[in-house]
Design a protein around this motif. Structure first.
Motif, mmCIF file in Angstrom:
data_model
loop_
_atom_site.group_PDB
_atom_site.id
_atom_site.type_symbol
_atom_site.label_atom_id
_atom_site.label_comp_id
_atom_site.label_asym_id
_atom_site.label_seq_id
_atom_site.Cartn_x
_atom_site.Cartn_y
_atom_site.Cartn_z
ATOM 1 N N UNK A 119 0.833 -1.213 0.000
ATOM 2 C CA UNK A 119 0.000 0.000 0.000
ATOM 3 C C UNK A 119 0.867 1.261 0.000
ATOM 4 N N UNK A 120 1.945 1.238 0.764
ATOM 5 C CA UNK A 120 2.851 2.396 0.779
ATOM 6 C C UNK A 120 3.457 2.599 -0.614
ATOM 7 N N UNK A 121 3.899 1.506 -1.225
ATOM 8 C CA UNK A 121 4.495 1.610 -2.564
ATOM 9 C C UNK A 121 3.476 2.152 -3.563
ATOM 10 N N UNK A 122 2.269 1.613 -3.503
ATOM 11 C CA UNK A 122 1.225 2.018 -4.459
ATOM 12 C C UNK A 122 0.948 3.519 -4.385
ATOM 13 N N UNK A 123 0.779 4.031 -3.165
ATOM 14 C CA UNK A 123 0.350 5.424 -3.036
ATOM 15 C C UNK A 123 1.512 6.415 -3.049
ATOM 16 N N UNK A 124 2.726 5.928 -2.796
ATOM 17 C CA UNK A 124 3.877 6.843 -2.847
ATOM 18 C C UNK A 124 4.478 6.897 -4.247
ATOM 19 N N UNK A 125 4.239 5.884 -5.059
ATOM 20 C CA UNK A 125 4.927 5.778 -6.354
ATOM 21 C C UNK A 125 4.794 7.034 -7.231
ATOM 22 N N UNK A 126 3.592 7.611 -7.379
ATOM 23 C CA UNK A 126 3.508 8.804 -8.249
ATOM 24 C C UNK A 126 4.417 9.935 -7.779
ATOM 25 N N UNK A 127 4.522 10.105 -6.460
ATOM 26 C CA UNK A 127 5.351 11.186 -5.910
ATOM 27 C C UNK A 127 6.839 10.849 -6.056
ATOM 28 N N UNK A 128 7.197 9.589 -5.817
ATOM 29 C CA UNK A 128 8.605 9.185 -5.907
ATOM 30 C C UNK A 128 9.085 9.212 -7.355
ATOM 31 N N UNK A 129 8.178 8.912 -8.293
ATOM 32 C CA UNK A 129 8.549 9.007 -9.719
ATOM 33 C C UNK A 129 8.959 10.435 -10.050
ATOM 34 N N UNK A 130 8.166 11.359 -9.534
ATOM 35 C CA UNK A 130 8.405 12.775 -9.815
ATOM 36 C C UNK A 130 9.753 13.230 -9.261
ATOM 37 N N UNK A 131 10.095 12.749 -8.053
ATOM 38 C CA UNK A 131 11.338 13.195 -7.404
ATOM 39 C C UNK A 131 12.520 12.274 -7.726
ATOM 40 N N UNK A 132 12.256 11.191 -8.481
ATOM 41 C CA UNK A 132 13.264 10.138 -8.712
ATOM 42 C C UNK A 132 13.805 9.670 -7.355
ATOM 43 N N UNK A 133 12.872 9.244 -6.528
ATOM 44 C CA UNK A 133 13.186 8.908 -5.147
ATOM 45 C C UNK A 133 13.457 7.437 -4.918
#
Ligand code: NAD
Length: 254
Positions: A119-133
């Protein structure tokens, strides 16, 4: 991603998570941490300080709506998201004999330790993609070896290791995903006051570790901080064992 950065951390009010929060705040990061224990959260806010860089929220990693909302709140508060650490877990490895293991107990371990990570991966992914996190998931050396009566815990952590490489392949190249497998980390004096229990280790406890001691939350925190940083830019899909060498000791019965 190098500090100062914005990190979302689950299970951050006690134990290893509290150690990670302390470490990240000390290096200048903004930390959005969640926990289900409101009492522990209140105490951790006091202990950690830095109210301008700390957001501590009640949120249950088993509940998709709460995970989504707490991640959105973190992004609103700090403006971005660079790293996520899913650390929350049912950390007691012993569930009793498998013949008596009830389905609700089995499911509880999978829900918190494994489904929470997804669940953390699913909902954080769009934001982490943006920051290359980067994403870090907490596994365990018990994903790799066992004592008796630990089926639910071991399976949940084995699932975390598998989820880690699956996510690394799906979310790369923008997002790196790694797991940490801690060994024996002493968290007795990292609990809320009501359940704090400082522990003295015996010589035999220390000596089974090639480094000569039991682990501390800061040992795991240092690895988590490294995996989030640009210094770990060529590391993804891995399971990093932080156990003082304990699982490398070969034991033959006398
Ligand atoms: P801990 O019990 O001290 O801390 C876990 C924290 O997670 C607690 O604050 C708890 O309230 C929180 N939590 C539990 N369920 C939650 C939920 N559904 N939603 C949000 N928060 C929740 O445990 P710890 O020893 O610090 O373990 C942290 C992580 O490290 C766990 O995933 C554990 O399996 C793993 N680990 C610990 C050790 C060790 O020796 N301590 C070894 C290997 C792996």
């Amino acid at each position: 991603m190098n500090p100062p950065s914005v990190v979302y951390l689950t299970g951050g009010a006690q134990g290893i998570g509290l150690g990670i929060a302390e470490h990240l705040l000390a290096r200048g990061d903004c930390v959005a941490l969640t926990d289900i224990d409101a009492e522990a959260l209140a105490e951790c806010r006091e202990r950690l300080g830095h109210p301008e860089r700390l957001l501590a929220m009640v949120s249950d990693v088993r509940d998709e709506r709460q995970v989504a909302e707490s991640i959105a709140t973190a992004v609103t508060r700090f403006g971005r998201l660079d790293g996520v650490i899913h650390n929350a877990g049912l950390a007691d490895p012993f569930q009793g004999p498998v013949e008596a293991l009830d389905l609700a107990t089995w499911q509880a371990y999978l829900d918190t330790n494994l489904t929470g990570a997804m669940l953390c991966a699913k909902h954080a992914a769009p934001h982490l993609r943006e920051s290359r996190g980067a994403l870090v998931l907490m596994a365990s050396t018990r994903a790799l070896q066992s004592e008796p009566d630990t089926e639910a815990y071991a399976a949940s952590k084995g699932g975390v290791v598998a989820l880690t490489h699956a996510l690394a392949i799906s979310l790369g190249p923008e997002i790196r995903v790694n797991a940490i497998s801690p060994g024996w980390i002493e968290v007795g004096d990292w609990q809320k006051a009501a359940s704090r229990m400082p522990v003295e280790h015996r010589a035999v406890d220390r000596d089974q570790h090639p480094v000569g001691r039991v682990g501390q939350p800061k040992d795991v925190a240092a690895m988590a901080a490294f995996l989030l940083s640009d210094d770990a830019g060529f590391i993804s899909g891995q399971n990093l064992v932080v156990d003082g060498g304990m699982t490398r000791r070969m034991i033959y019965a006398e």
